[in-house]
Design a protein around this motif. Sequence first.
Motif, PDB file in Angstrom:
ATOM      1  N   GLY A   4       0.794  -1.219   0.000  1.00  0.00           N
ATOM      2  CA  GLY A   4       0.000   0.000   0.000  1.00  0.00           C
ATOM      3  C   GLY A   4       0.830   1.275   0.000  1.00  0.00           C
ATOM      4  O   GLY A   4       2.059   1.252   0.072  1.00  0.00           O
ATOM      5  N   ASP A  33      -4.539   3.764  -6.244  1.00  0.00           N
ATOM      6  CA  ASP A  33      -5.368   2.827  -5.482  1.00  0.00           C
ATOM      7  C   ASP A  33      -6.752   3.413  -5.202  1.00  0.00           C
ATOM      8  O   ASP A  33      -7.755   2.695  -5.192  1.00  0.00           O
ATOM      9  N   LYS A  67      -8.853   3.197  -8.478  1.00  0.00           N
ATOM     10  CA  LYS A  67      -9.424   1.894  -8.822  1.00  0.00           C
ATOM     11  C   LYS A  67     -10.626   1.557  -7.933  1.00  0.00           C
ATOM     12  O   LYS A  67     -11.393   0.659  -8.266  1.00  0.00           O
ATOM     13  N   HIS A  73      -8.518  -5.581  -4.110  1.00  0.00           N
ATOM     14  CA  HIS A  73      -7.278  -4.981  -3.607  1.00  0.00           C
ATOM     15  C   HIS A  73      -6.707  -5.796  -2.446  1.00  0.00           C
ATOM     16  O   HIS A  73      -5.492  -6.024  -2.377  1.00  0.00           O
ATOM     17  N   SER A 125      -5.802  -9.946  -3.910  1.00  0.00           N
ATOM     18  CA  SER A 125      -5.519  -9.892  -5.345  1.00  0.00           C
ATOM     19  C   SER A 125      -5.083 -11.249  -5.899  1.00  0.00           C
ATOM     20  O   SER A 125      -4.124 -11.855  -5.395  1.00  0.00           O
ATOM     21  N   THR A 160      -8.142   2.387  -1.574  1.00  0.00           N
ATOM     22  CA  THR A 160      -9.230   1.965  -2.465  1.00  0.00           C
ATOM     23  C   THR A 160     -10.573   2.309  -1.839  1.00  0.00           C
ATOM     24  O   THR A 160     -11.494   2.776  -2.523  1.00  0.00           O
TER      25      THR A 160
END
Length: 194
Positions: free
Chosen positions: A40, A60, A63, A92, A95, A108
């Motif tokens: 992250g 991030d 998305k 996220h 994944s 996210t």
Amino acid sequence: MSTFVIIAVFSFFLGSIPFGYVIGKLKGVDVRKHGSGNIGATNVSRVLGKKWGAFVLFLDALKGAVPVLIVKLLGYPLEYQVLAGFLAILGHCFSPFMKFRGGKGVATGLGVFLVVSPLVTLIAALIFFAVFFTTRYVSLSSIIAALSFPIIFKILKAPPPSVSLLLFLTAFTVVAKHHQNIKRLLKGEEKKYR
């Protein structure tokens, strides 16, 4: 409904793109082997510098925002918008490109929440910064801000139960991904952000 199924799959796989890992590799660094080991924005910031951390934060968040915005523009109700965002966050956090591991969903989630309700996101962001500047713990700030969003949203917007449930599930997913941070916080071993 078939259109939304396509959007749901798209949401999950868009959320799955590990931008922190990709950018680290482009810079010749596997961020999983440095700092906290997380892909992250916070760890990227520690390993590659604040500029790259901010860039990962933006990507991030994007998305998370894009699937919700698409569902919103297509005229689907709020339940579907939040569901698309939740799927992006799940992508996220788990994944398939990272053997079903991933980040913690904060950035996210920020993108998702920003499209769902800019006002509530602003309030949650203020809570984040208040906790952060008081404690210097990104993890604790993220946990409290994530939990505050569905509570504030429920108070201000009075959403249907399905929306509240999805928002709480989203928040608890983010909190659950912080389980190691929570353990370190309780032991007094969590690193502060400088």
